[in-house]
Design an enzyme around this catalytic site. Structure first.
Site, short mmCIF file in Angstrom:
data_model
loop_
_atom_site.label_atom_id
_atom_site.label_comp_id
_atom_site.label_asym_id
_atom_site.label_seq_id
_atom_site.Cartn_x
_atom_site.Cartn_y
_atom_site.Cartn_z
N GLU A 340 0.80 -1.23 0.00
CA GLU A 340 0.00 0.00 0.00
C GLU A 340 0.83 1.27 0.00
O GLU A 340 0.72 2.09 0.91
CB GLU A 340 -0.94 0.01 1.21
CG GLU A 340 -2.04 -1.01 1.09
CD GLU A 340 -3.23 -0.75 2.01
OE1 GLU A 340 -3.33 0.34 2.61
OE2 GLU A 340 -4.08 -1.66 2.13
N GLU A 415 -4.87 -8.74 2.12
CA GLU A 415 -5.52 -8.27 3.35
C GLU A 415 -7.02 -8.34 3.16
O GLU A 415 -7.53 -8.07 2.08
CB GLU A 415 -5.11 -6.82 3.69
CG GLU A 415 -3.70 -6.73 4.24
CD GLU A 415 -3.25 -5.30 4.56
OE1 GLU A 415 -4.09 -4.46 4.95
OE2 GLU A 415 -2.05 -5.03 4.39
C1 GAL Z 1 -4.29 -1.43 5.53
C2 GAL Z 1 -2.78 -1.47 5.75
C3 GAL Z 1 -2.48 -2.10 7.08
C4 GAL Z 1 -3.29 -1.49 8.17
C5 GAL Z 1 -4.76 -1.62 7.84
C6 GAL Z 1 -5.64 -1.01 8.92
O1 GAL Z 1 -4.63 -0.56 4.53
O2 GAL Z 1 -2.15 -2.19 4.73
O3 GAL Z 1 -1.12 -1.97 7.37
O4 GAL Z 1 -2.93 -0.17 8.31
O5 GAL Z 1 -4.99 -0.96 6.63
O6 GAL Z 1 -6.98 -1.03 8.53
#
Ligand code: GAL
Length: 846
Positions: A340, A415
């Site tokens: 990201e 994720e």
């Molecule tokens: C994602 C990011 C993670 C964390 C997460 C929290 O976008 O890759 O590291 O920050 O959001 O929601």
């Protein structure tokens, strides 16, 4: 302090707590002379500078890289050596709690002058019907003045310690100081493959023989397995499709932060495996080497991730360090070049950077694909050219649409989730910063754990999913902020106690029958009110009972859950699970009484007598029927005897500001109001007169020194100073000097250039408030015109002993981490709390 890092007082606003110094003395035997000796740091957060015996070795900005320094030429052989390390955590590298200091192992490494270089082997394998062909790269370095010939002996040892293959290669002559790569191949018949269910490991033993003598040995653990990401069918391990069922994790744990003993890492990976995880994403940096060793041993697939997406020399060097260190781990299935990077992931610049990084990765390891976590809508930029697309969240873009445009690009959910939950809490209260642990959408456009799993489970082209996150972590206390200091995203809390989502995933990630009811059934004051009761199970049907009365039998949808609404009356909620019409499981939650006793338990009653060993202890409060009380919040005090120490406590409460460590507090007091006057009498006879005193060292003319001076200063002690240990560390301001505190002699006749430990100050001569120090010394002249003799009298160190370890239970639970001191014996942990029966636990260190 910073939200992202969990409000620890570290960073540019806290200069006093952001820089730390380490000093360690080691002895090196005389017999080591002639070896190449280096210091290997597995990870220091961050910007470290290292010295040995006063020699500057270098600087490493990254808090996640392994780095090493050759110190052979600097050592005192047959004597003592001092290592000094300065660590500076002022600047952040990520947006999560990152710790501070030396938090991974440091090794002293000794080799012959001709040796395998650090991380200098790479074993890869090609598997066919009945055999595996191993290709082995070995980097040798000859640190002598002449070209030398060596014999390279490579032996492959199986798990039982049997040598299953051996090969000898004569080098054509290793030139002085030129790294040389030797490529060889070895075939192994009927290899045992590494798998998540049976993680079989081999060891390559590399021996360097010089003039008939074995001079260097290097061991490399590896596994034989094949991996493949397929754009239509997902991920394959040894030719079989394996759905990636994973979580993202940072590297901190309750009570210890990022300084995690190896056995705690093991406990965490085993914990994840116990509810069906087979995959782990190291978000967002390379992990400790031990974490990968454990994933190899326990059977856990890993995405190994680079911290910063950049193609400068330093950026490529970080990637090279990660890949060279980690490419022999069978657990690692992909190199992630980043996560990201909002500013570039959607642009042509990002696309170019990722293309370079991917090519660079391939040059170091062509056996694994590259990936990255992408969040920008999957429409442009790096999502066009990633070898394996990493989707961060269904809510961030249209995955199906992207797949339609790039049907030959494999993909996975790097994720998913990002849901909020407080363990053991079933109502949302923004005042208390509680998030109900029912699986809810975190935001209208984002998805629940169940929605995420249903999406990935039904698409075979996608390799699987990594939830955000397995464990809660410090920092990013979304959706709250101070006084919340931890994330709410975890399937488990910061201690590794499961939130209910664990049981949802366990039902669909594991085959064994499971049944779980939420919430608990202690709702005094809510009698008659409706309460949502959820059941997670992989049974085909579940019937729910309240106090023996059926509330109906329901069919379980695959990858779903069941819900009932019950009017609260105290008693028992029971669920009965059926498969093929047969009762196979029963589970119940009961209303409990009030806490009566403390229970301590651990899965590690026998630990190694080794400082890397810990026992993770669960603390509960039981009612009169020995049932754990799910709402208990008693404060528990801990005491420990025997060869163990407590290194941290926690309870998973995101909003708790209780201490995690109870250690001596050490601070220093400056000597203030420092004045001087000329002394014409004997320096050893106290002469405290104040007449003619001026500020010490002000405009001192070193050409017109008096023969001696009387100096006077002050330091201020608090009311409770008698509880502390107070030590004066002086620095000579006279060639010869004597020191008094409040008129009492503390140290006499100290000589410049001699070494002294500190002077422990007796409480009887000290007082609360202002104390006086007098130093009488002969003058300290300049040795050279350009020199400035010492003008600093030293300082007072105060050590306030730690208070007893304690922690409140949160939703009925707390955790204590006990570490072996390295000695054998019986460790006894005792827990007390007002009004509760004492709890005890015995741990054997063997
Ligand atoms: C994602 C990011 C993670 C964390 C997460 C929290 O976008 O890759 O590291 O920050 O959001 O929601």
């Amino acid at each position: 302090a910073g939200y992202s890092h969990g409000y620890k007082a570290v960073g540019r606003d806290f200069p006093n707590s952001s820089v730390g110094w380490y000093r360690k003395k080691i002895s090196i035997p005389e017999s080591d002379l002639g070896k190449r000796i280096s210091l290997v740091f597995d990870g220091v957060f961050r910007n470290s500078i290292v010295w040995v015996n006063g020699h500057y070795l270098g600087q490493e900005p990254s808090g996640y890289n392994q780095f090493d320094y050759d110190i052979s030429d600097l050592l005192n052989y047959g004597g003592e050596n001092t290592i000094a390390v300065r660590v500076d955590a002022t600047m952040e590298e990520g947006w999560f709690y990152e710790g501070a200091g030396i938090y991974r192992h440091v090794w002293l490494q000794k080799t012959a002058p001709i040796h395998v270089v650090q991380n200098g082997t790479f074993v890869s394998s090609e598997i066919s019907a009945q055999q595996a062909k191993l290709t082995i790269q070995t980097d040798l370095l000859n640190e002598t003045a002449t070209q030398e010939e060596v014999l390279l002996i490579q032996r492959i040892m199986d798990r039982e310690g049997i040598i299953v293959a051996e090969q000898k290669t004569n080098t054509q002559g290793l030139p002085s100081y030129k790294k040389q790569q030797i490529n060889s191949s070895i075939t192994i018949a009927n290899p045992k493959l590494w798998d998540v269910t049976s993680p079989y490991l081999y060891t390559l033993i590399t021996t360097v023989e010089h003039k008939g003598r074995a001079i260097d040995t290097y061991t490399t653990r590896f596994g034989i397995r094949s991996i493949r990401f397929d754009a239509q069918e997902g991920f394959f391990l040894n030719g079989k499709r394996v759905e990636l069922k994973g979580t993202n994790n940072h590297q901190d744990h309750a009570g210890v932060g990022t300084a995690m003993p190896d056995s705690l890492q093991r406990w965490r990976i085993q914990n994840l495996k116990s509810w069906g995880n087979n995959a782990y994403r190291c978000s967002h940096h390379p992990p400790s080497p031990e974490l990968l060793d454990l994933c190899d041993e326990l059977g856990m697939l890993v995405i190994d991730e680079n911290r910063l997406m950049r193609t400068t020399e330093g950026g490529l060097r970080d990637i090279e360090k990660m890949i060279k260190r980690d490419r022999n781990h069978p657990s690692v299935i992909s190199w992630s070049v980043g996560n990201e990077e909002w500013a570039i992931e959607g642009s042509i610049v990002g696309e170019r950077i990722v293309a370079t990084l991917q090519n660079y990765c391939k040059s170091l390891d062509a056996t694994r694909p590259t990936t990255a976590g992408v969040s920008n809508g999957f429409k442009s930029g790096i999502s066009n050219n990633l070898e394996v697309m990493g989707y961060n969240y269904l809510g961030n873009g249209d995955i199906e649409d992207h797949y339609k445009k790039f049907p030959n690009q494999p993909g996975m959910g790097t994720e998913e989730g990002s849901t909020f939950a407080t363990r053991g809490i079933y109502f949302t209260d923004d005042q208390l910063h509680y998030r109900a642990a029912y699986d809810q959408k975190p935001r209208p456009t984002f998805y629940s754990i169940e929605e995420g799993w249903k999406f990935y489970a039904s698409r075979k082209n996608l390799a699987g999913v990594f939830y955000w996150t397995g464990f809660d972590y410090r920092g990013e206390a979304t959706p709250y902020s101070w006084p919340s200091v931890m994330s709410y995203f975890g399937m488990m809390d910061l201690c590794g106690f499961p939130k209910d989502n664990v049981f949802y995933l366990k039902s669909w990630w594991k085959d064994e029958p499971s049944l779980h009811i939420l919430p608990h059934w202690n709702w005094a004051g809510k009698e008659g009110q409706e309460i949502a009761v959820w059941v997670y199970s992989n049974c085909e049907e579940v019937e729910l009972f309240l106090n023996g009365k059926s509330k109906g039998k329901k069919k379980m949808e695959v990858n779903g859950h069941l819900e009932w609404k019950l009017n609260y009356t105290p008693g028992t909620v029971m669920a009965v699970g059926y498969r093929n019409g047969k009762k196979i499981l029963t589970q119940s939650v009961k209303t409990t009484g009030s806490p009566q006793s403390i229970k301590l338990s651990t899965g590690q009653n026998n630990i190694k007598a080794d400082v890397a060993a810990v026992s993770v202890v669960k603390v509960e409060a039981l009612d009169q029927e020995q049932l754990p009380v799910p709402i208990a919040d008693n404060e528990i005090i801990f005491e420990i005897e025997g060869p163990g120490k407590i290194i941290g406590v926690g309870n998973g409460n995101q909003t708790s500001l209780e201490k995690e460590k109870f250690v001596d507090s050490v601070y220093t007091l400056a000597i203030s109001n420092f004045t001087e006057r000329e002394l014409r009498t004997d320096v050893n006879v106290l002469n405290p007169s104040d007449s003619g005193r001026i500020k010490a060292f002000i405009d001192r003319d070193y050409k017109k020194l008096a023969s001696a001076y009387s100096y006077k200063g002050e330091f201020t002690l608090p009311d409770n100073f008698k509880e502390s240990k107070i030590t004066l560390f002086h620095k000579n301001i006279g060639k010869q000097q004597t020191i008094w505190v409040n008129g009492h002699i503390v140290a006499a006749d100290l000589k410049e250039g001699e070494k002294y430990e500190g002077w422990l100050l007796n409480h009887a001569i000290l007082k609360t408030g202002v104390n006086t120090i007098v130093i009488q010394g002969t003058a300290l002249p300049k040795k050279y015109e350009w020199e400035m003799p010492n003008q600093d009298p030293g300082l007072i160190q105060v050590i306030m002993p730690a208070k007893s370890w304690k922690r409140k239970l949160f939703s009925g639970l707390a955790q204590v981490i006990v570490q072996s001191t390295g000695e054998k014996g019986v460790i006894k942990l005792t827990a007390t709390s007002a009004g509760l029966k004492v709890g005890q636990l015995v741990i054997k260190a063997e």
